[in-house]
Design a protein around this motif. Sequence first.
Motif, mmCIF file in Angstrom:
data_model
loop_
_atom_site.group_PDB
_atom_site.id
_atom_site.type_symbol
_atom_site.label_atom_id
_atom_site.label_comp_id
_atom_site.label_asym_id
_atom_site.label_seq_id
_atom_site.Cartn_x
_atom_site.Cartn_y
_atom_site.Cartn_z
ATOM 1 N N SER A 113 0.895 -1.008 -0.149
ATOM 2 C CA SER A 113 0.167 0.075 0.077
ATOM 3 C C SER A 113 1.017 1.124 -0.028
ATOM 4 C CB SER A 113 -0.954 0.093 1.261
ATOM 5 O OG SER A 113 -0.064 0.147 2.511
ATOM 6 N N GLN A 114 2.105 1.041 0.303
ATOM 7 C CA GLN A 114 2.970 2.231 0.358
ATOM 8 C C GLN A 114 3.896 2.324 -0.691
ATOM 9 O OE1 GLN A 114 4.875 1.947 4.238
ATOM 10 N NE2 GLN A 114 2.960 1.674 5.223
ATOM 11 N N HIS A 115 3.929 1.605 -1.838
ATOM 12 C CA HIS A 115 4.812 1.593 -2.895
ATOM 13 C C HIS A 115 4.217 1.868 -4.384
ATOM 14 C CE1 HIS A 115 8.184 -0.458 -0.794
ATOM 15 N NE2 HIS A 115 7.284 -0.961 -0.036
#
Length: 160
Positions: free
Chosen positions: A54-56
């Motif tokens: 979700s953070q990439h």
Amino acid sequence: MTISEVKEVLRIKMSNPQHSTEFLIGFPGVGKSDIVRQVKGELGYDHLIDLRLSQHDATDIKGIPETKNGQLQWIPPQFMPIEGSEWEGTSGVLFFDEINRAQTEVLQAVFEAVYDRRIGMRKILDSWHIIAAGNYGYEDSTDVVEMDSALKNRFQFIEV
């Protein structure tokens, strides 16, 4: 499945040279990530690369393009356990956590890793196991992305 049952399934799957990709699915906070860490340690794998998808961005998975001798090539990230990298001779778990919270472009990059065990033209090391984890969505009030059936069919789902 109970946590001990999930751990036993992962022990069996991760000890098998035929690569399958497990998808641990369950409510937030049940310990999916901890299960992966514990089993990795119990089996003596060297490393755990924990990617919170979700953070990439997609380039974080497949790399960035470069032109060399008039041809476009992809330079994969240093942390990817692929042939010809510093990871040769190691074992580990490539853990795609929060996979169903990732952007669609990231899911497309992950598809190749899960389906072909490749990042671009480079093979993921056989000594590495790929595991994914995510939440239910509607059932647990989490904001998830609906994955298409082509990607879903590449996983063996394990409810935690």
